[in-house]
Write an enzyme that holds these catalytic residues in place. Sequence first.
Site, PDB file in Angstrom:
ATOM      1  N   HIS A 127      48.766  61.845 -11.952  1.00 52.83           N
ATOM      2  CA  HIS A 127      48.637  63.041 -11.109  1.00 52.83           C
ATOM      3  C   HIS A 127      49.729  63.020 -10.040  1.00 52.83           C
ATOM      4  O   HIS A 127      49.804  62.087  -9.248  1.00 52.83           O
ATOM      5  CB  HIS A 127      47.256  63.087 -10.441  1.00 52.83           C
ATOM      6  CG  HIS A 127      46.177  63.552 -11.376  1.00 52.83           C
ATOM      7  ND1 HIS A 127      45.125  64.339 -10.968  1.00 52.83           N
ATOM      8  CD2 HIS A 127      46.007  63.359 -12.698  1.00 52.83           C
ATOM      9  CE1 HIS A 127      44.345  64.607 -12.008  1.00 52.83           C
ATOM     10  NE2 HIS A 127      44.857  64.014 -13.073  1.00 52.83           N
ATOM     11  N   LYS A 131      39.884  55.262  -1.549  1.00 50.88           N
ATOM     12  CA  LYS A 131      40.526  54.001  -1.139  1.00 50.88           C
ATOM     13  C   LYS A 131      39.716  52.737  -1.438  1.00 50.88           C
ATOM     14  O   LYS A 131      40.238  51.625  -1.321  1.00 50.88           O
ATOM     15  CB  LYS A 131      40.831  54.045   0.375  1.00 50.88           C
ATOM     16  CG  LYS A 131      41.949  54.977   0.728  1.00 50.88           C
ATOM     17  CD  LYS A 131      43.295  54.381   0.362  1.00 50.88           C
ATOM     18  CE  LYS A 131      44.336  55.437   0.096  1.00 50.88           C
ATOM     19  NZ  LYS A 131      44.702  55.629  -1.304  1.00 50.88           N
TER      20      LYS A 131
HETATM   21  P1  RFL Z   1      31.436  46.001  -6.482  1.00 47.28           P
HETATM   22  O1  RFL Z   1      31.969  46.964  -7.462  1.00 47.28           O
HETATM   23  O2  RFL Z   1      30.248  46.387  -5.677  1.00 47.28           O
HETATM   24  O3  RFL Z   1      31.129  44.654  -7.279  1.00 47.28           O
HETATM   25  C1  RFL Z   1      30.424  43.592  -6.679  1.00 47.28           C
HETATM   26  C2  RFL Z   1      29.672  42.865  -7.772  1.00 47.28           C
HETATM   27  O4  RFL Z   1      28.981  41.749  -7.192  1.00 47.28           O
HETATM   28  C3  RFL Z   1      27.674  41.693  -7.756  1.00 47.28           C
HETATM   29  N1  RFL Z   1      26.811  40.963  -6.808  1.00 47.28           N
HETATM   30  C4  RFL Z   1      26.502  39.654  -6.940  1.00 47.28           C
HETATM   31  N2  RFL Z   1      26.848  38.769  -7.871  1.00 47.28           N
HETATM   32  C5  RFL Z   1      26.365  37.500  -7.734  1.00 47.28           C
HETATM   33  N3  RFL Z   1      25.561  37.125  -6.702  1.00 47.28           N
HETATM   34  C6  RFL Z   1      25.203  37.995  -5.748  1.00 47.28           C
HETATM   35  N4  RFL Z   1      24.430  37.612  -4.737  1.00 47.28           N
HETATM   36  C7  RFL Z   1      25.679  39.330  -5.842  1.00 47.28           C
HETATM   37  N5  RFL Z   1      25.531  40.436  -5.084  1.00 47.28           N
HETATM   38  C8  RFL Z   1      26.221  41.401  -5.681  1.00 47.28           C
HETATM   39  C9  RFL Z   1      27.290  43.145  -7.968  1.00 47.28           C
HETATM   40  O5  RFL Z   1      26.273  43.286  -8.945  1.00 47.28           O
HETATM   41  C10 RFL Z   1      28.614  43.747  -8.415  1.00 47.28           C
HETATM   42  O6  RFL Z   1      28.775  43.719  -9.816  1.00 47.28           O
HETATM   43  O7  RFL Z   1      32.544  45.525  -5.440  1.00 47.28           O
HETATM   44  P2  RFL Z   1      34.151  45.310  -5.654  1.00 47.28           P
HETATM   45  O8  RFL Z   1      34.404  44.505  -6.896  1.00 47.28           O
HETATM   46  O9  RFL Z   1      34.643  44.857  -4.343  1.00 47.28           O
HETATM   47  O10 RFL Z   1      34.723  46.771  -5.982  1.00 47.28           O
HETATM   48  C11 RFL Z   1      34.700  47.783  -4.997  1.00 47.28           C
HETATM   49  C12 RFL Z   1      34.580  49.147  -5.651  1.00 47.28           C
HETATM   50  O11 RFL Z   1      33.500  49.119  -6.583  1.00 47.28           O
HETATM   51  C13 RFL Z   1      34.360  50.271  -4.626  1.00 47.28           C
HETATM   52  O12 RFL Z   1      35.173  50.061  -3.489  1.00 47.28           O
HETATM   53  C14 RFL Z   1      34.704  51.660  -5.200  1.00 47.28           C
HETATM   54  O13 RFL Z   1      33.835  51.997  -6.259  1.00 47.28           O
HETATM   55  C15 RFL Z   1      34.623  52.722  -4.113  1.00 47.28           C
HETATM   56  N6  RFL Z   1      34.861  54.072  -4.642  1.00 47.28           N
HETATM   57  C16 RFL Z   1      36.144  54.511  -4.898  1.00 47.28           C
HETATM   58  N7  RFL Z   1      37.209  53.695  -4.706  1.00 47.28           N
HETATM   59  C17 RFL Z   1      38.480  54.107  -5.024  1.00 47.28           C
HETATM   60  O14 RFL Z   1      39.425  53.324  -4.820  1.00 47.28           O
HETATM   61  N8  RFL Z   1      38.733  55.353  -5.555  1.00 47.28           N
HETATM   62  C18 RFL Z   1      37.722  56.244  -5.783  1.00 47.28           C
HETATM   63  O15 RFL Z   1      37.981  57.335  -6.321  1.00 47.28           O
HETATM   64  C19 RFL Z   1      36.367  55.849  -5.415  1.00 47.28           C
HETATM   65  N9  RFL Z   1      35.340  56.680  -5.615  1.00 47.28           N
HETATM   66  C20 RFL Z   1      33.791  54.935  -4.868  1.00 47.28           C
HETATM   67  C21 RFL Z   1      34.074  56.248  -5.358  1.00 47.28           C
HETATM   68  C22 RFL Z   1      32.476  54.521  -4.652  1.00 47.28           C
HETATM   69  C23 RFL Z   1      31.431  55.390  -4.891  1.00 47.28           C
HETATM   70  N10 RFL Z   1      30.108  54.900  -4.681  1.00 47.28           N
HETATM   71  C24 RFL Z   1      29.026  55.128  -5.533  1.00 47.28           C
HETATM   72  C25 RFL Z   1      29.866  53.890  -3.655  1.00 47.28           C
HETATM   73  C26 RFL Z   1      33.044  57.140  -5.582  1.00 47.28           C
HETATM   74  C27 RFL Z   1      31.719  56.733  -5.329  1.00 47.28           C
HETATM   75  C28 RFL Z   1      30.640  57.764  -5.561  1.00 47.28           C
END
Ligand code: RFL
Length: 389
Positions: free
Chosen positions: A72, A296
Amino acid sequence: MKTQVAIIGGGPAGLLLAQLLHVRGIDSIVLERRSRAHVLGRIRAGVLEQGLVRLLEAAGCADRLHAEGHVHHGTLIAHADRVFRIDFSALTGSPVVVYGQTEVTRDLYAARDAARGRTEFEVEAVTIHGADTDAPQVSYAVGGEARRIECDFVAGCDGFHGVSRRTIPDTVRREFEKVYPFGWLGILSETPPVSEELIYANSERGFALCSMRNPRLSRYYIQCAPGERAEDWSDAAFWDELRRRLPADTAAALVTGPSIEKSIAPLRSFVCEPMRWGRLFLCGDAAHIVPPTGAKGLNTAASDVHYLWHALCDHYLNGCDDGIDRYSGRALARVWKAERFSWWFSGLLHRFPDQSAFDLKMQAAELEFLRTNTAAQQALAENYVGLPY
Ligand code: RFL
Ligand code: PHB
């Protein structure tokens, strides 16, 4: 069990770090609280910065992204029935790539399988011991059986609700937080996207976003009140509300259909300092949260992984600990810039319950300035495509 780096959390941050370490011959074990199917069922981010694309390439996980991701070159902003475009490529020389976080995670798991990397799913009672010593350990249980890992370092990639951040003592840890007075109600539907580029809309009825995953799969969001529940929104009510928040010609072109996912995300800005305590490093959502308005979250998790990967490579391959000592400062410097941008962009596009007539005029004036001023557009574009690592 023994490993060099114990990685807590098998989300995108943990898996990307594991794969990058593997490429450089550094061993890790990933511990994930949920099942693999659960992790792959989450619908989250959709917009990737070039920095993340380059890390996926370095990890050997970018083939499908290059084949199926959509480049994009700009985005659209709608306000008061007027639409203007921010041309990322013209303003910064860099586009973004639309490719779902679900697909990124799927590709990373496939690579981890191929590398025969050790991943434990459905782990319970994960506890980090001796992070401030030279010999940290991680204890946990699987199916009721207690296990323990001896390691050199622990990477806390366990998201906002994980245990890693809370392992840093209260006397050391500082947290900074802002909770916004609204959430995002999002749906995924197997319909063609209404626009080739994303549309961020500030309307009288609140914020709306038209996004996508591919030419047959659309992702739409509307700002909602904090206590609302996704199950109280019928698909018809969602589409009606979305149409009312879009410019008339966009609303008329919207193709609707049944939702295949519907959920509400609260909006929060959050940072934990420091991001390192002894041999424990925090990475991604474990250390910081941004409101999704600037896309982000995942991208900032990726920049943490970049700094940590280089720090660990310097330690193991060059015998140099400078990167380890500077990890927290380097990561936080970039985190705070992403926080500022996401906070600013959220403030520009949402309706706030306590907004006065004056506040609304200020928001409109800022949007008008952005529409007509190249320097303002460039500042937005540079932040959106991702500040340098
Ligand atoms: P995650 O994805 O939450 O993964 C963490 C993992 O750790 C596990 N966990 C454990 N494992 C072992 N022992 C424990 N005690 C644990 N506790 C938790 C969990 O089950 C999970 O699998 O964190 P990570 O890897 O830091 O990744 C971060 C991203 O997922 C997050 O920042 C993004 O999804 C945010 N986000 C977006 N980010 C972008 O860069 N571009 C986007 O367009 C964007 N859109 C979004 C988003 C987040 C959204 N939501 C639902 C919060 C849109 C939405 C709607
Ligand atoms: C998404 O497609 O999920 C998405 C896109 C842009 C954002 C937030 C979420 O700013």
